[in-house]
Design a protein around this motif. Structure first.
Motif, PDB file in Angstrom:
ATOM      1  N   ILE A   1       0.837  -1.208   0.000  1.00  0.00           N
ATOM      2  CA  ILE A   1       0.000   0.000   0.000  1.00  0.00           C
ATOM      3  C   ILE A   1       0.866   1.251   0.000  1.00  0.00           C
ATOM      4  CG2 ILE A   1      -1.679   1.332   1.348  1.00  0.00           C
ATOM      5  CD1 ILE A   1      -2.810  -1.200  -0.078  1.00  0.00           C
ATOM      6  N   TYR A   2       1.847   1.308   0.904  1.00  0.00           N
ATOM      7  CA  TYR A   2       2.682   2.506   0.996  1.00  0.00           C
ATOM      8  C   TYR A   2       3.565   2.696  -0.232  1.00  0.00           C
ATOM      9  CZ  TYR A   2       0.945   3.218   5.681  1.00  0.00           C
ATOM     10  OH  TYR A   2       0.127   3.435   6.748  1.00  0.00           O
ATOM     11  N   ALA A   3       3.998   1.617  -0.850  1.00  0.00           N
ATOM     12  CA  ALA A   3       4.788   1.741  -2.083  1.00  0.00           C
ATOM     13  C   ALA A   3       3.954   2.410  -3.171  1.00  0.00           C
ATOM     14  CB  ALA A   3       5.284   0.370  -2.546  1.00  0.00           C
ATOM     15  N   PHE A   4       2.692   2.000  -3.304  1.00  0.00           N
ATOM     16  CA  PHE A   4       1.822   2.622  -4.302  1.00  0.00           C
ATOM     17  C   PHE A   4       1.516   4.078  -3.955  1.00  0.00           C
ATOM     18  CE2 PHE A   4       0.424  -1.793  -5.611  1.00  0.00           C
ATOM     19  CZ  PHE A   4       0.965  -1.718  -6.886  1.00  0.00           C
ATOM     20  N   ILE A   5       1.235   4.375  -2.705  1.00  0.00           N
ATOM     21  CA  ILE A   5       0.923   5.756  -2.302  1.00  0.00           C
ATOM     22  C   ILE A   5       2.127   6.666  -2.559  1.00  0.00           C
ATOM     23  CG2 ILE A   5       0.457   7.268  -0.324  1.00  0.00           C
ATOM     24  CD1 ILE A   5      -1.308   4.955   0.805  1.00  0.00           C
ATOM     25  N   ILE A   6       3.296   6.251  -2.094  1.00  0.00           N
ATOM     26  CA  ILE A   6       4.506   7.055  -2.295  1.00  0.00           C
ATOM     27  C   ILE A   6       4.816   7.178  -3.786  1.00  0.00           C
ATOM     28  CG2 ILE A   6       7.009   7.124  -1.915  1.00  0.00           C
ATOM     29  CD1 ILE A   6       6.376   5.754   0.846  1.00  0.00           C
ATOM     30  N   GLY A   7       4.655   6.081  -4.511  1.00  0.00           N
ATOM     31  CA  GLY A   7       4.915   6.094  -5.953  1.00  0.00           C
ATOM     32  C   GLY A   7       4.020   7.071  -6.693  1.00  0.00           C
ATOM     33  N   ILE A   8       2.738   7.085  -6.365  1.00  0.00           N
ATOM     34  CA  ILE A   8       1.816   8.019  -7.023  1.00  0.00           C
ATOM     35  C   ILE A   8       2.224   9.453  -6.732  1.00  0.00           C
ATOM     36  CG2 ILE A   8      -0.550   8.919  -7.019  1.00  0.00           C
ATOM     37  CD1 ILE A   8      -1.472   5.994  -6.429  1.00  0.00           C
ATOM     38  N   ILE A   9       2.492   9.739  -5.469  1.00  0.00           N
ATOM     39  CA  ILE A   9       2.842  11.119  -5.094  1.00  0.00           C
ATOM     40  C   ILE A   9       4.119  11.559  -5.818  1.00  0.00           C
ATOM     41  CG2 ILE A   9       3.626  12.589  -3.197  1.00  0.00           C
ATOM     42  CD1 ILE A   9       1.673  10.922  -1.387  1.00  0.00           C
ATOM     43  N   LEU A  10       5.152  10.736  -5.755  1.00  0.00           N
ATOM     44  CA  LEU A  10       6.420  11.120  -6.369  1.00  0.00           C
ATOM     45  C   LEU A  10       6.340  11.147  -7.892  1.00  0.00           C
ATOM     46  CD1 LEU A  10       9.017   9.216  -4.139  1.00  0.00           C
ATOM     47  CD2 LEU A  10       8.287  11.608  -3.990  1.00  0.00           C
ATOM     48  N   PHE A  11       5.696  10.161  -8.492  1.00  0.00           N
ATOM     49  CA  PHE A  11       5.653  10.080  -9.953  1.00  0.00           C
ATOM     50  C   PHE A  11       4.714  11.127 -10.552  1.00  0.00           C
ATOM     51  CE2 PHE A  11       4.110   8.479 -14.018  1.00  0.00           C
ATOM     52  CZ  PHE A  11       5.290   8.176 -14.668  1.00  0.00           C
ATOM     53  N   SER A  12       3.443  11.023 -10.240  1.00  0.00           N
ATOM     54  CA  SER A  12       2.466  11.897 -10.898  1.00  0.00           C
ATOM     55  C   SER A  12       2.624  13.357 -10.497  1.00  0.00           C
ATOM     56  CB  SER A  12       1.040  11.420 -10.596  1.00  0.00           C
ATOM     57  OG  SER A  12       0.802  10.181 -11.230  1.00  0.00           O
ATOM     58  N   PHE A  13       2.792  13.612  -9.214  1.00  0.00           N
ATOM     59  CA  PHE A  13       2.834  15.002  -8.774  1.00  0.00           C
ATOM     60  C   PHE A  13       4.120  15.705  -9.204  1.00  0.00           C
ATOM     61  CE2 PHE A  13      -0.696  13.330  -6.531  1.00  0.00           C
ATOM     62  CZ  PHE A  13      -1.552  14.408  -6.316  1.00  0.00           C
ATOM     63  N   SER A  14       5.213  14.966  -9.359  1.00  0.00           N
ATOM     64  CA  SER A  14       6.423  15.603  -9.891  1.00  0.00           C
ATOM     65  C   SER A  14       6.234  15.954 -11.365  1.00  0.00           C
ATOM     66  CB  SER A  14       7.645  14.704  -9.697  1.00  0.00           C
ATOM     67  OG  SER A  14       7.549  13.520 -10.454  1.00  0.00           O
ATOM     68  N   ILE A  15       5.529  15.105 -12.094  1.00  0.00           N
ATOM     69  CA  ILE A  15       5.225  15.431 -13.497  1.00  0.00           C
ATOM     70  C   ILE A  15       4.367  16.693 -13.565  1.00  0.00           C
ATOM     71  CG2 ILE A  15       3.937  14.715 -15.553  1.00  0.00           C
ATOM     72  CD1 ILE A  15       4.909  11.859 -15.026  1.00  0.00           C
ATOM     73  N   TYR A  16       3.334  16.776 -12.735  1.00  0.00           N
ATOM     74  CA  TYR A  16       2.490  17.982 -12.732  1.00  0.00           C
ATOM     75  C   TYR A  16       3.332  19.217 -12.453  1.00  0.00           C
ATOM     76  CZ  TYR A  16      -1.183  14.433 -11.964  1.00  0.00           C
ATOM     77  OH  TYR A  16      -2.002  13.332 -12.049  1.00  0.00           O
ATOM     78  N   GLY A  17       4.194  19.128 -11.446  1.00  0.00           N
ATOM     79  CA  GLY A  17       5.041  20.264 -11.100  1.00  0.00           C
ATOM     80  C   GLY A  17       5.997  20.646 -12.216  1.00  0.00           C
ATOM     81  N   LEU A  18       6.605  19.645 -12.842  1.00  0.00           N
ATOM     82  CA  LEU A  18       7.530  19.915 -13.944  1.00  0.00           C
ATOM     83  C   LEU A  18       6.819  20.581 -15.120  1.00  0.00           C
ATOM     84  CD1 LEU A  18       9.646  16.634 -13.983  1.00  0.00           C
ATOM     85  CD2 LEU A  18      10.558  18.952 -13.753  1.00  0.00           C
ATOM     86  N   VAL A  19       5.668  20.046 -15.490  1.00  0.00           N
ATOM     87  CA  VAL A  19       4.952  20.571 -16.650  1.00  0.00           C
ATOM     88  C   VAL A  19       4.438  21.988 -16.393  1.00  0.00           C
ATOM     89  CG1 VAL A  19       2.887  20.277 -18.087  1.00  0.00           C
ATOM     90  CG2 VAL A  19       4.331  18.310 -17.580  1.00  0.00           C
ATOM     91  N   ILE A  20       3.803  22.189 -15.265  1.00  0.00           N
ATOM     92  CA  ILE A  20       3.227  23.508 -14.976  1.00  0.00           C
ATOM     93  C   ILE A  20       4.334  24.550 -14.797  1.00  0.00           C
ATOM     94  CG2 ILE A  20       1.893  24.838 -13.286  1.00  0.00           C
ATOM     95  CD1 ILE A  20       0.148  22.289 -12.955  1.00  0.00           C
ATOM     96  N   SER A  21       5.405  24.193 -14.091  1.00  0.00           N
ATOM     97  CA  SER A  21       6.491  25.161 -13.906  1.00  0.00           C
ATOM     98  C   SER A  21       7.184  25.468 -15.233  1.00  0.00           C
ATOM     99  CB  SER A  21       7.494  24.658 -12.873  1.00  0.00           C
ATOM    100  OG  SER A  21       8.176  23.502 -13.320  1.00  0.00           O
ATOM    101  N   SER A  22       7.312  24.455 -16.089  1.00  0.00           N
ATOM    102  CA  SER A  22       7.922  24.659 -17.394  1.00  0.00           C
ATOM    103  C   SER A  22       7.052  25.571 -18.259  1.00  0.00           C
ATOM    104  CB  SER A  22       8.125  23.314 -18.085  1.00  0.00           C
ATOM    105  OG  SER A  22       8.669  23.483 -19.361  1.00  0.00           O
ATOM    106  N   ALA A  23       5.749  25.408 -18.178  1.00  0.00           N
ATOM    107  CA  ALA A  23       4.829  26.250 -18.951  1.00  0.00           C
ATOM    108  C   ALA A  23       4.904  27.701 -18.495  1.00  0.00           C
ATOM    109  CB  ALA A  23       3.399  25.727 -18.816  1.00  0.00           C
ATOM    110  N   ASN A  24       5.286  27.906 -17.236  1.00  0.00           N
ATOM    111  CA  ASN A  24       5.426  29.263 -16.695  1.00  0.00           C
ATOM    112  C   ASN A  24       6.861  29.777 -16.801  1.00  0.00           C
ATOM    113  OD1 ASN A  24       2.719  29.550 -15.961  1.00  0.00           O
ATOM    114  ND2 ASN A  24       3.055  28.456 -14.038  1.00  0.00           N
ATOM    115  N   ASN A  25       7.699  29.074 -17.567  1.00  0.00           N
ATOM    116  CA  ASN A  25       9.103  29.426 -17.769  1.00  0.00           C
ATOM    117  C   ASN A  25       9.893  29.505 -16.464  1.00  0.00           C
ATOM    118  OD1 ASN A  25       8.924  29.599 -20.611  1.00  0.00           O
ATOM    119  ND2 ASN A  25       8.015  31.634 -20.425  1.00  0.00           N
ATOM    120  N   LYS A  26       9.515  28.710 -15.492  1.00  0.00           N
ATOM    121  CA  LYS A  26      10.222  28.631 -14.213  1.00  0.00           C
ATOM    122  C   LYS A  26      10.372  27.161 -13.826  1.00  0.00           C
ATOM    123  CE  LYS A  26       8.354  33.006 -12.667  1.00  0.00           C
ATOM    124  NZ  LYS A  26       7.524  33.722 -11.718  1.00  0.00           N
TER     125      LYS A  26
END
Length: 125
Positions: free
Chosen positions: A71-96
């Motif tokens: 359970i914790y492997a999946f929870i940690i994996g989702i947070i690290l994988f998906s949310f880092s992608i969201y952060g990378l994409v949105i920050s990149s779109a804002n040129n930061k």
């Protein structure tokens, strides 16, 4: 039944729908095709694993150590994988672009792989 898996599965499912709509409607005009594809990958993996957590929440027993690790492997994996992608994409779109998030995505992927591997081990052990 594992309440943590069910709660996190529901939260991740809810937020995957919200982020999917956010990407499809608000970010579509702001992102390149490549950025939008990356964002959608994060949403897909989040939803797939949210469903897995919901199923496992009814199947696994939180009194068994390996079940908690899964359970914790999946929870940690989702947070690290998906949310880092969201952060990378949105920050990149804002040129930061938040470059420190780049190495976090594969680490999240490793946790997702670990969750699947532990699940296989549980089934065959």
């Amino acid at each position: 039944m594992d309440k943590i898996a069910l709660v996190f599965g529901a939260i991740f499912g809810l937020t995957a729908v919200i982020f999917g709509a956010f990407g499809a409607h608000l970010l579509k005009k702001k992102l390149t095709t490549e950025q939008l594809n990356s964002f959608e990958t994060g949403v897909k993996y989040q939803m797939y694993h949210a469903i897995v957590l919901l199923v496992l929440g009814f199947y696994l027993n939180n009194k068994i150590t390996i079940d908690n690790y899964i359970i914790y492997a999946f929870i940690i994996g989702i947070i690290l994988f998906s949310f880092s992608i969201y952060g990378l994409v949105i920050s990149s779109a804002n040129n930061k672009k938040l470059k420190f998030l780049g190495p976090i995505t594969p680490l999240g992927g490793l946790f997702l792989i670990l969750g699947w591997g532990l699940l296989i081990y549980k089934f065959i052990a």
